[in-house]
Design an enzyme around this catalytic site. Structure first.
Site, short mmCIF file in Angstrom:
data_model
loop_
_atom_site.label_atom_id
_atom_site.label_comp_id
_atom_site.label_asym_id
_atom_site.label_seq_id
_atom_site.Cartn_x
_atom_site.Cartn_y
_atom_site.Cartn_z
N TYR A 1 -10.86 -3.45 3.72
CA TYR A 1 -9.91 -3.08 4.75
C TYR A 1 -10.72 -2.75 5.99
O TYR A 1 -11.43 -1.76 6.03
CB TYR A 1 -9.13 -1.87 4.23
CG TYR A 1 -8.01 -1.34 5.09
CD1 TYR A 1 -7.98 -1.53 6.47
CD2 TYR A 1 -6.97 -0.63 4.50
CE1 TYR A 1 -6.94 -1.03 7.23
CE2 TYR A 1 -5.93 -0.12 5.26
CZ TYR A 1 -5.93 -0.31 6.63
OH TYR A 1 -4.91 0.20 7.39
N ASP B 1 -5.51 10.13 9.63
CA ASP B 1 -4.21 9.62 10.06
C ASP B 1 -3.74 10.26 11.35
O ASP B 1 -4.04 11.42 11.64
CB ASP B 1 -3.17 9.87 8.97
CG ASP B 1 -3.37 8.92 7.79
OD1 ASP B 1 -3.30 7.71 8.03
OD2 ASP B 1 -3.62 9.41 6.68
N GLU C 1 0.86 -1.18 0.00
CA GLU C 1 0.00 0.00 0.00
C GLU C 1 0.89 1.22 0.00
O GLU C 1 1.71 1.41 0.89
CB GLU C 1 -0.92 0.02 1.23
CG GLU C 1 -2.15 -0.85 1.05
CD GLU C 1 -3.16 -0.75 2.19
OE1 GLU C 1 -4.16 -1.48 2.13
OE2 GLU C 1 -2.95 0.03 3.14
#
Lengths: 264, 405
Positions: free
Chosen positions: A175, A60, A49
């Site tokens: 995911y 994040d 990734e």
């Protein structure tokens, strides 16, 4: 058959789980990222990734934000990321590469231009963190037309009805974000992850990868037991952050080998 | 006449939170459920008379609404043109329009059983308004604020602390409002179950732009009643400063179908639009996706958000509420800019001539009124939304004007 599908089939025949590392393109510079991609493969990674740096990465934590800041200090653009994949493909035609990032750099380049170039350079999957299914229509159509997988996130807060909606769109793998929080946070509740992965697997036909909160051999091993793939990002990016030009490749290889060993 | 007909049916956002191509829900999956939950609760509560009664009761008795409308007679006569009138949001409890929205959202939070509220703040006005309602309703409050803004707005930081809020300095990026928003989003992603995020402007993912607009619309709704009482008609133009755009939308929205009323938003021109050092995405930005919605942004050709500049911390933001982007595209509102110097000059003029010290944000709107009033006739009326008072800006003004405190 897509490279991602082929990879998961091979793994499953050998009773192995996929190891999917995440690194940010251009952290600390593009030349190093290219070297690190090969190092990741050499030390036992199955899918890479590759983060597209963005100035405002809301999903994040501080570690990956700093990686983005380092990459942007070197002016890494989305075009550079695509060129990087092109160079990687000159030596590696097997390892699937998934681009992961935020909507704005992609829209700035143009969704169709981006997808066409991604297909041309050999990108296998795309995950746009702030494109939930509601907003990803145009991208999904373009990806499908170009035979690139659409990777979606599922969260602990995703309701079951929504899992079926995502299942209808997801290709490659999904995911599962294993905790409520940003990348790099701690406190993984394995029992909860296990229940949720089982629930997801009832609806989703593609493999289920688990990421967010995997920090060491023990968590990687535990997560590998209950999913199809282990995604490891922040902890690896920390390794990159703490290395210098001389030891970066060895450090990254050493770390990935230890995780590989733990999940096999 | 297509446009006119369209405006009479103006009904945005649509079910999915879009204003034409703008708005939407551009967030990580973790937040989707919380946003849907918020949307459903809001849709239900806004049609619940007892909830709206509670809201209006607090606006009246806690905030001090309705805010007055005032004729700035000396300023108007000095400029020698249109009459300039002020909507006095600066007289609200906590000193700005921001409290209208925080009262509404805190009540929503209470009805949804959330005991912890978080907020982002630029100038500190929204932080103070959030800390104030948290104290009022007995809730825990965490405010994210860029460390650069903490320096610029020390008195507001102290006010928040006195009110019992935890002010968290944000050191990432440009250390201003956008970074505070990033950090608040991260907190929300992590604590989504017990936490209500009070967004302070008409931006962010759906349903926030709609909720913040609706709660602030009390300003324009009052005006529509007050203006006929004061001057026998509606104003010729309504002028408001635009950062994220919550005070502007609060006055614009109730007037959207009144096509005789010009709607003018004033962005922060910083050092001048041509210098690139400004915070005027509607004037010189391009559409993109930031903080959960699609809207005009200050960005580089690679889609990276660029640093903005404004003397006013509250306007120092690279995006703008998606409904403003839509109102710009359909031509219903006009967007202009005033630079730092013009805002400072307006601040001093307004203070000396009217005895009203506007916030530096508001001073941008006053500056534009001062610019266009002399070209208009004395029977024309410009209504400036005085969104906040300038007490918080003493240090900035003193430095910029080379005056000692």
């Amino acid at each position: 058959m897509s490279r991602i599908k082929k990879k998961f089939e091979e793994l499953s025949q050998n009773n192995r789980k996929a190891l999917i590392p995440f690194i940010t393109s251009g952290d600390p510079n593009l030349g190093t990222t290219l070297k690190l991609m090969s190092a990741l493969v050499d030390s036992g990674s199955d899918i890479i990734e590759l983060g597209i740096p963005f100035s405002d990465p809301i999903a994040d934590g501080p570690t990956i934000q700093r990686a983005s800041e380092r990459a942007l200090a070197g002016k890494t653009s989305l075009s550079d990321v695509l060129d990087l994949v092109k160079m990687f493909r000159e030596t590696d035609q097997e390892t699937p590469v998934v681009l992961m990032g935020y909507a704005n750099p992609i829209e700035a380049l143009g969704v169709d231009v981006f997808v066409a170039r991604a297909a041309e350079v050999g990108v296998d999957g795309v995950l746009v963190v702030d494109y939930p299914p509601e907003e990803s229509g145009a991208l999904n159509v373009a990806l499908q037309e170009n035979k690139i997988d659409s990777i979606f996130l599922l969260a602990p807060t995703t309701l079951e009805a929504r899992i079926t909606d995502v299942a209808a769109l997801a290709t490659g793998y999904v995911y599962y974000v294993s905790l409520k929080g940003v990348t790099g946070a701690g406190h993984l509740d394995l029992e909860d992850v296990s229940k949720r992965v089982e629930q997801i697997k009832r609806h989703v036909k593609v493999p289920v990868g688990v990421g967010f909160g995997i920090r060491d051999e023990a968590t990687a091993k535990a997560v590998a037991k209950l999913s199809d793939a282990v995604v490891i990002g922040s902890r690896l990016v920390e390794e990159i952050e703490q290395s210098d030009a001389k030891n970066i490749v060895t450090n990254v290889e050493g770390f990935i080998r230890s995780i590989r060993k733990a999940i096999d | 006449m297509q446009m006119q007909e369209d405006l009479q049916n103006y009904n945005f956002p649509d079910q999915k939170g879009h204003f034409g191509p703008y708005g939407g829900v551009f967030v990580p999956e973790t937040l989707i459920h919380a946003l849907e939950d918020l949307r459903d609760n809001y849709e239900k509560l806004k049609n619940t008379p007892s909830f709206m009664e509670e809201f209006h009761n607090d606006l009246k008795n806690f905030v001090g609404r309705p805010s007055p409308v005032y004729y700035a007679k000396r300023l108007s006569e000095m400029l020698g043109g249109a009459q300039i009138w002020f909507k006095r949001e600066d007289l609200n409890h906590t000193g700005a329009h921001k409290v209208n929205n925080t009262v509404g959202q805190a009540l929503l939070a209470r009805h949804m059983g959330k005991k912890r509220i978080i907020a982002e703040t630029g100038a500190g006005q929204h932080g103070v308004a959030s800390a104030t309602v948290a104290a009022r309703y007995g809730m825990e409050c965490v405010v994210y604020m860029g460390s650069e803004d903490i320096k610029r707005q020390a008195s507001n930081v102290y006010r928040m602390k006195l009110l019992g809020a935890d002010v968290v300095p944000v050191e990432s990026g440009s250390k201003t409002l956008k970074d505070a928003l990033n950090e608040a989003m991260r907190d929300w992603v992590t604590n989504v179950e017990n936490t209500f995020y009070i967004i302070g402007t008409v931006a962010g993912p759906h349903p926030y732009p709609m909720i913040v607009r609706d709660f602030n619309s009390v300003v324009g709704e009052e005006l529509k009643i007050q203006m006929p009482q004061m001057i026998g008609r509606q104003p010729d133009a309504v002028i408001a400063c635009v950062g994220g755009g919550s005070n502007a939308l609060g006055v614009f929205y109730p007037y959207i179908k009144d096509e005789g009323v010009r709607l003018i938003g004033v962005e922060a021109g910083g050092s001048g639009i041509d210098t690139g050092k400004h915070a005027a995405p509607l004037a010189s930005g391009t559409p993109g996706v930031l903080h959960g919605n699609r809207t005009y942004l200050m960005q580089d050709p690679d889609g990276q958000i660029i640093e903005t500049h404004s003397i006013s911390a509250g306007l120092d933001y690279p995006g703008v509420g998606p409904e403003h982007s839509w109102l710009k595209d359909i031509g219903r509102a006009e967007y202009v800019s005033a630079d730092d110097d013009e805002a400072l000059e307006a601040f001093h003029k307004c203070t000396k001539v009217e005895g009203i010290m506007p916030a530096l944000e508001t001073a941008h709107a006053v500056a534009h009124a001062m610019k266009i009033a002399p070209k208009m006739s004395s029977d024309q009326v410009l209504l400036v939304n005085v969104s906040g008072r300038g007490d918080k800006d003493m240090a900035t003004v003193a430095t910029a004007s080379n005056m000692g405190l």
